[in-house]
Scaffold this active site. Structure first.
Site, short mmCIF file in Angstrom:
data_model
loop_
_atom_site.label_atom_id
_atom_site.label_comp_id
_atom_site.label_asym_id
_atom_site.label_seq_id
_atom_site.Cartn_x
_atom_site.Cartn_y
_atom_site.Cartn_z
N PHE A 1 0.85 -1.18 0.00
CA PHE A 1 0.00 0.00 0.00
C PHE A 1 0.89 1.24 0.00
CE2 PHE A 1 -4.68 0.63 0.91
CZ PHE A 1 -5.10 -0.47 0.20
N GLN B 1 -8.48 14.38 3.13
CA GLN B 1 -7.76 13.58 2.13
C GLN B 1 -8.51 13.49 0.81
OE1 GLN B 1 -6.91 9.07 2.61
NE2 GLN B 1 -4.95 10.13 2.76
N HIS C 1 -8.35 11.22 -2.38
CA HIS C 1 -7.78 9.93 -2.80
C HIS C 1 -7.42 10.02 -4.28
CE1 HIS C 1 -7.45 5.68 -3.72
NE2 HIS C 1 -7.55 5.38 -2.43
N LEU D 1 -14.78 4.92 -5.58
CA LEU D 1 -13.36 4.64 -5.32
C LEU D 1 -12.86 3.45 -6.14
CD1 LEU D 1 -10.97 5.37 -3.33
CD2 LEU D 1 -11.65 3.32 -2.10
N GLU E 1 -6.81 1.64 -3.57
CA GLU E 1 -5.35 1.70 -3.67
C GLU E 1 -4.75 0.30 -3.85
OE1 GLU E 1 -3.61 4.67 -1.13
OE2 GLU E 1 -2.10 3.25 -0.46
N ARG F 1 -0.76 9.31 -0.42
CA ARG F 1 -1.91 9.76 -1.22
C ARG F 1 -1.86 11.25 -1.56
NH1 ARG F 1 -6.71 6.26 1.72
NH2 ARG F 1 -6.08 4.29 0.75
N HIS G 1 -12.17 11.87 0.15
CA HIS G 1 -12.17 10.49 0.65
C HIS G 1 -12.21 10.37 2.17
CE1 HIS G 1 -11.44 6.22 0.56
NE2 HIS G 1 -10.31 6.34 1.21
N ARG H 1 -3.37 10.56 5.83
CA ARG H 1 -3.49 9.17 6.32
C ARG H 1 -2.90 8.21 5.29
NH1 ARG H 1 -7.05 4.93 5.30
NH2 ARG H 1 -8.70 6.14 4.31
C1 FAD Z 1 -14.76 3.57 -0.39
C2 FAD Z 1 -13.86 3.55 0.82
C3 FAD Z 1 -12.92 2.55 0.97
C4 FAD Z 1 -12.10 2.52 2.09
N1 FAD Z 1 -11.17 1.52 2.22
C5 FAD Z 1 -10.37 1.49 3.31
C6 FAD Z 1 -9.41 0.45 3.48
O1 FAD Z 1 -9.28 -0.44 2.65
N2 FAD Z 1 -8.64 0.47 4.58
C7 FAD Z 1 -8.73 1.44 5.54
O2 FAD Z 1 -8.02 1.40 6.53
N3 FAD Z 1 -9.68 2.42 5.42
C8 FAD Z 1 -10.48 2.46 4.34
N4 FAD Z 1 -11.41 3.46 4.22
C9 FAD Z 1 -11.68 4.34 5.37
C10 FAD Z 1 -12.50 3.58 6.41
O3 FAD Z 1 -13.41 2.72 5.77
C11 FAD Z 1 -13.29 4.49 7.33
O4 FAD Z 1 -12.48 5.53 7.79
C12 FAD Z 1 -13.81 3.71 8.55
O5 FAD Z 1 -14.48 2.56 8.13
C13 FAD Z 1 -14.71 4.57 9.41
O6 FAD Z 1 -15.24 3.75 10.41
P1 FAD Z 1 -16.05 4.36 11.62
O7 FAD Z 1 -16.43 3.22 12.50
O8 FAD Z 1 -15.31 5.48 12.22
O9 FAD Z 1 -17.35 4.99 10.95
P2 FAD Z 1 -18.50 4.37 10.02
O10 FAD Z 1 -18.22 3.01 9.57
O11 FAD Z 1 -18.78 5.42 9.01
O12 FAD Z 1 -19.71 4.26 11.01
C14 FAD Z 1 -20.40 5.40 11.49
C15 FAD Z 1 -21.59 4.94 12.29
O13 FAD Z 1 -22.19 6.05 12.92
C16 FAD Z 1 -23.59 6.00 12.74
N5 FAD Z 1 -24.09 7.37 12.82
C17 FAD Z 1 -23.61 8.48 12.21
N6 FAD Z 1 -24.35 9.56 12.56
C18 FAD Z 1 -25.30 9.12 13.41
C19 FAD Z 1 -26.37 9.76 14.10
N7 FAD Z 1 -26.62 11.06 14.00
N8 FAD Z 1 -27.16 8.98 14.89
C20 FAD Z 1 -26.96 7.65 15.00
N9 FAD Z 1 -25.97 7.00 14.35
C21 FAD Z 1 -25.15 7.74 13.59
C22 FAD Z 1 -23.77 5.33 11.39
O14 FAD Z 1 -25.05 4.77 11.27
C23 FAD Z 1 -22.67 4.27 11.47
O15 FAD Z 1 -23.14 3.14 12.18
C24 FAD Z 1 -12.22 3.52 3.09
C25 FAD Z 1 -13.16 4.53 2.92
C26 FAD Z 1 -13.96 4.56 1.80
C27 FAD Z 1 -14.90 5.70 1.63
#
Ligand code: FAD
Length: 561
Positions: free
Chosen positions: A113, A228, A230, A240, A243, A274, A339, A374
């Site tokens: 990566f 960021q 991407h 997306l 990567e 990135r 991203h 990141r």
């Molecule tokens: C397309 C894509 C691919 C990616 N691939 C990678 C990868 O391969 N490797 C890597 O390390 N990172 C990757 N990332 C980044 C990574 O996926 C995210 O940063 C990470 O999954 C975020 O996780 P989280 O638990 O913080 O939030 P999320 O998974 O976004 O969860 C947020 C939660 O909060 C809840 N929520 C939000 N607001 C409210 C509200 N007002 N009331 C109640 N619930 C609420 C939502 O329902 C959800 O359950 C990628 C990102 C994208 C966009």
């Protein structure tokens, strides 16, 4: 009225990991999500998760890569913790049932990566997030002490009369009823804010709700300017192309067929960090060496077709369905796209914010392990390591503490605000128009290259939209699954995020990581090797303050790839 030792808002990877850790530490836990937990945005994570598990690799090497990737803005104590704890976390997930890719010898296999000096990204094809999320959800369902509130939308945090956070006001999306959830500690794990930009790789639910709620409750936001872009997203749509494609060997070409990364990062080429690759692409496009559709080309055809179909099948589908391209046979046009939020709610390494009783973890938080940029595959790691630490810490801190009594006024305030939205007659512009204006402005004026004039223009637009959103009306006047009302609340949250991003970007008068100021093109460690913190200050702009970057063993150096 629901009461728990620990209330987790968000059920993506950070929230689920926090809930599990809190439950395993003996706490009663409530976990709230505005969508079904396995539809959280973590589901979209494709490429993988980093850990220095190989005997030839080391956590120090992973940590140094992360510090360098962050352009020295990451806090090194937090980075050390994340990289040291990564191998055990990945093995733990494997033991829980995540079917990580195995190589021909039957061992856990890795892919390369960006910005990494070793191939240390563990993956499940290109559905790593989905695999992790489903396994954690299975674990969550095993725990009776975890109560799940699926399709509930939190609108505000609530304090007790000592000022401590004591719960949250939450709307049941199914029937529109509003409740106060009481808790000894609240962990925000509500994800990123990509929807502030149009287009973005982020799902529609990534609206920065928790970041705005914490900000409104007085918690400082940190490094908000660090957004960021991407390098490989589909023009216009923002989808997306992971990567992982470059990790498997894909090259980037301009319209003249030059592998232009030779000019920008001769050693790492397409696998530079990135921010570096995105700037290189945007320079090629801006200087007229891109394609007429404002893109450059990503060519993965050198990788054997069978390997692409095995390891990258989702982007084969994305190419076919959204660009009409068979990526196994021809290049696909891509460009930098919004991203990830490196900034967010300022926390320490246990997820504690500056507001008593309030924690944050995952993309909504800023620990800060990503600093100015990141590295790919470090976010899933961040969500799990700091989600676990926040859950365990919040559970421990609540032991022996009496259940607080949240002030009732917040519930009434939220009810009145929602009723006013529903009651309003249509006079102004539609919600979708305001959102589009915000997103396009942010993408045009606060993206890969920034300058004072455009940032000031963006701030003016955001401030006008903050006024205008208060006049927006909704077509749906009902209470069952009223997405119109939630859309208004989300737009208000997004505009708070947008304001803080732009204010941070104006404030930082240097170029570092994802923030490239054409009017201040150099990194300036003397004046700007520090975090920018933003705290709410009435209706005016946020108040700006600074905090030191924690250094442990790596002195800032010039960053070359
Ligand atoms: C397309 C894509 C691919 C990616 N691939 C990678 C990868 O391969 N490797 C890597 O390390 N990172 C990757 N990332 C980044 C990574 O996926 C995210 O940063 C990470 O999954 C975020 O996780 P989280 O638990 O913080 O939030 P999320 O998974 O976004 O969860 C947020 C939660 O909060 C809840 N929520 C939000 N607001 C409210 C509200 N007002 N009331 C109640 N619930 C609420 C939502 O329902 C959800 O359950 C990628 C990102 C994208 C966009």
């Amino acid at each position: 009225m629901p009461q728990h030792d620990v209330l987790v808002i968000g059920a993506g990877l950070a929230g689920q990991r926090a809930a599990l850790a809190a439950a395993e530490s003996g706490a009663s836990v409530g976990i709230i999500s505005k969508v079904h937990p396995v539809r959280s945005h973590s589901n979209a994570a494709a490429g993988g998760i980093n850990a220095a598990l190989n005997p030839e690799d080391s956590w120090e090497s992973h940590a140094f890569d992360t510090v360098k990737g962050s352009d020295y803005l990451g806090d090194q104590d937090a980075i050390e913790i994340m990289c040291r704890e990564a191998p055990d976390e990945v093995l733990h997930l494997e033991h829980l049932g995540v079917t990580f890719h195995r190589n021909e010898e039957g061992r856990l296999g890795t892919r390369a990566f960006g910005g990494a000096s070793a191939a240390r990204t563990y993956y499940v094809a290109d559905i790593t997030g989905q695999a992790l999320l489903h396994v954690l959800y299975e674990q969550l369902m095993k725990h009776d002490e975890v109560e799940r509130f699926e399709e509930w939308f939190t609108t505000a945090l609530v304090r007790d009369d000592t000022g401590r956070i004591a719960g949250a006001v939450t709307r049941n999306i199914r029937d529109g009823s509003l409740e106060v959830f009481t808790a000894k500690a609240v962990i925000l794990a509500s994800g990123g804010n990509g929807q502030v930009f149009t287009p973005t790789t982020n799902a529609l639910i990534c609206t920065g709700d928790g970041i705005a709620m914490a900000y409104r409750a007085g918690a400082p936001l940190m490094d908000m300017e660090m957004v960021q872009y991407h390098p490989t997203t589909l023009a216009g749509l923002g989808l997306l192309i992971t990567e992982g494609a470059r990790g498997e060997g894909a090259h980037l070409y301009n319209a003249a067929g030059e592998r232009f990364m030779e000019r920008y990062a001769p050693n790492k080429m397409e696998l530079a960090s990135r921010d570096v690759v995105s700037r290189a692409e945007q320079t090629e496009i801006d200087e007229g060496r891109g394609f007429p559709d404002g893109t450059v080309a990503l060519d993965i055809t050198k990788v054997p077709r069978q390997r692409i179909l095995q390891a990258l099948r989702e982007i084969v589908n994305v190419g076919r369905d959204f660009a009409g391209v068979d990526i196994t046979r021809e290049p696909i046009h891509i460009k930098p796209g919004n991203h990830y939020a490196m900034g967010g709610i300022k926390t320490d390494v246990n997820g504690e914010t500056d507001v008593a009783g309030l924690y944050a973890a995952g993309e909504c938080a800023c620990v800060s392990v990503h600093g100015g940029n990141r590295l790919g595959a470090n976010s899933l790691l961040d969500t799990l390591i700091f989600g676990r630490r926040a859950g365990a810490h919040a559970a421990r801190a609540g032991k022996g503490m009496a259940m607080p009594s949240p002030a009732g006024s917040e519930l009434e305030r939220e009810r009145e605000a929602i009723d006013a939205i529903v009651a309003r007659d249509r006079t102004g512009r539609r919600l979708s128009e305001l959102k589009a204006e915000m997103g396009k402005t942010m993408d045009a004026d606060c993206s890969v290259f920034r300058d004072e004039d455009r940032l000031r223009g963006a701030l003016e637009t955001v401030k006008r939209l903050q006024e205008e959103v208060n006049t927006v009306s909704v077509d749906d006047k009902g209470s069952v699954f009223n997405q119109d009302v939630l859309g208004v609340l989300e737009l208000q949250f997004m505009l708070d995020n947008a304001e803080c991003i732009v204010v941070g970007a104006i404030e930082r008068k240097e170029s570092r990581g994802a923030q490239y100021r054409t009017d201040f093109p150099e990194r300036n460690d003397d004046d700007w090797l520090k975090h920018i913190n933003l705290t709410v200050k009435g209706a005016d702009s946020p108040e700006v303050s600074y905090s030191e970057v924690t250094m442990t063993q790596w002195e800032p150096e010039e960053r070359k790839y």
